[in-house]
Design an enzyme around this catalytic site. Structure first.
Site, PDB file in Angstrom:
ATOM      1  N   HIS A  76       0.806  -1.217   0.000  1.00  0.00           N
ATOM      2  CA  HIS A  76       0.000   0.000   0.000  1.00  0.00           C
ATOM      3  C   HIS A  76       0.842   1.271   0.000  1.00  0.00           C
ATOM      4  O   HIS A  76       0.320   2.356  -0.251  1.00  0.00           O
ATOM      5  CB  HIS A  76      -1.004  -0.010   1.171  1.00  0.00           C
ATOM      6  CG  HIS A  76      -0.415   0.269   2.517  1.00  0.00           C
ATOM      7  ND1 HIS A  76      -0.134  -0.731   3.430  1.00  0.00           N
ATOM      8  CD2 HIS A  76      -0.076   1.427   3.126  1.00  0.00           C
ATOM      9  CE1 HIS A  76       0.346  -0.196   4.536  1.00  0.00           C
ATOM     10  NE2 HIS A  76       0.399   1.117   4.381  1.00  0.00           N
ATOM     11  N   ASP A 132       0.022  -7.825   1.849  1.00  0.00           N
ATOM     12  CA  ASP A 132       0.405  -6.416   1.716  1.00  0.00           C
ATOM     13  C   ASP A 132       1.927  -6.281   1.697  1.00  0.00           C
ATOM     14  O   ASP A 132       2.535  -5.759   2.626  1.00  0.00           O
ATOM     15  CB  ASP A 132      -0.204  -5.615   2.864  1.00  0.00           C
ATOM     16  CG  ASP A 132      -0.093  -4.111   2.658  1.00  0.00           C
ATOM     17  OD1 ASP A 132       0.455  -3.695   1.622  1.00  0.00           O
ATOM     18  OD2 ASP A 132      -0.542  -3.355   3.539  1.00  0.00           O
ATOM     19  N   SER A 220       4.358   2.828   8.211  1.00  0.00           N
ATOM     20  CA  SER A 220       4.008   1.730   7.310  1.00  0.00           C
ATOM     21  C   SER A 220       5.200   1.293   6.462  1.00  0.00           C
ATOM     22  O   SER A 220       5.989   2.126   6.004  1.00  0.00           O
ATOM     23  CB  SER A 220       2.867   2.152   6.371  1.00  0.00           C
ATOM     24  OG  SER A 220       1.655   2.204   7.048  1.00  0.00           O
TER      25      SER A 220
END
Length: 330
Positions: A76, A132, A220
């Site tokens: 992402h 992910d 992230s």
């Protein structure tokens, strides 16, 4: 004599083959830290910079150096890198607020920015749920120094009493601000976190759940590390209870590297000989000469461009699938 030489060659080949299997895709220099000085910690941590016309649009994600040419991050973080945004890998950063980083009498080498050749997104990644993960391939070899080193891929099994360490420059719940200095967060393994979050899949692991200690916005893609004889990458920061972060009993969620190990090694093996146009690594001053500082007006302008870019990417995705089903974001 020939029989003896042939037998010796077979033995050498067998020993080499066993060694390669045992080592796997790990770099021989992986997982080593120069000293206990904070400036040497997490030398595999990578900052992803998003540039628009020589302006730093954002530093919203991280990654982990797992070899001279490979960085692992969250899908992402890179799925919407489009035609107007240049993604740069920033290595060796410790303090975002200073030009020269020094700690306890030790000063780091200049920060290095690396050009990215391509990005391989997990073929079964969809909408930030499962799988992910993405692997970034650099155009040039990362320079290994005391401040830039790769991390090992995971080996063995996790104990319920495992302690992890996460790093990043994201939001810090305890101080309610983003961190200029690279964080080193201690997080206990949190098994069976399915009861905390709906939809936790087998490719995810949880860590944390302690008041005030958590990865958060801006972290992230960064590493979740287990230390033994060498440091090993067990997780890639994904999310959790991000509003707010760092709540008691609410752990962070990480994509399991061990679960995806075969895919990671396959991508590394298939892209080691990637034919790229080699470019020199980009020094700090080269990339940002005459660039606008990230002040209020520039931030608003860049954020506007970033939003427009995200919208345009719905219609203009620069992607294709190769024969192995990998999505390459160019």
């Amino acid at each position: 004599m020939r029989r003896h030489v042939f037998s010796l060659m077979k033995s050498v080949f067998f020993i080499t083959w066993v060694f390669l299997i045992l080592v796997g895709a790990n770099d021989n220099n992986c997982g080593l830290v120069e000293s206990s000085n904070p400036i040497h910690q997490n030398p595999w941590h990578v900052v992803l910079e998003y540039h628009y016309e020589r302006r730093i649009a954002n530093r919203i994600c991280g990654g982990s150096l797992i070899g001279k040419r490979h960085i692992i991050t969250s899908a992402h973080c890179v799925e919407d890198v489009g035609f107007s945004i240049i993604l740069v890998a920033l290595l060796g950063e410790y303090n975002m607020a200073s030009d020269r980083d020094c700690e306890r009498g030790v000063c780091a080498d200049p920060v290095v920015r690396m050009v990215i050749a391509s990005i391989v997104i997990h073929p079964e990644y969809h909408n930030r749920m499962k799988n992910d993960l993405a692997i970034i391939i650099l155009e040039a070899d990362a320079p290994y120094t005391d401040f830039i080193r790769p991390i090992c891929l995971p080996t063995g099994n996790l104990s319920r009493h495992t302690t992890f360490y996460a790093s990043g420059f994201g939001y810090t719940p305890r101080y309610k601000t983003y961190s200029d200095i690279k964080k080193d967060i201690t997080l206990p393994y949190y098994p069976n976190c399915g009861r905390n979050y709906n939809g936790v899949t087998p490719d995810l692991i949880c860590a944390g759940g302690i008041e005030g200690f958590d990865t958060c916005w801006g972290d992230s893609g960064g590493p979740l590390v287990r230390y033994g004889k060498r440091a090993e990458l067990w997780g890639v920061t994904k999310g959790g209870n991000n509003d707010p972060c760092g709540l008691q009993g609410q752990p962070g969620v990480y994509t399991s590297v061990d679960y995806h190990l075969s895919w990671i090694k396959k991508v590394i093996g298939e892209t080691k000989g990637l034919n790229t146009t080699r470019k020199d690594l980009i020094k700090d001053e080269d990339m940002l000469n005459n660039s606008a500082t990230n002040n209020g007006s520039t931030s608003l302008f860049v954020c506007f461009v970033f939003i427009i870019n995200q919208w345009m990417n719905i219609f203009l995705k620069c992607r294709y699938r190769n024969n192995n089903g990998y999505v390459l974001v160019m």
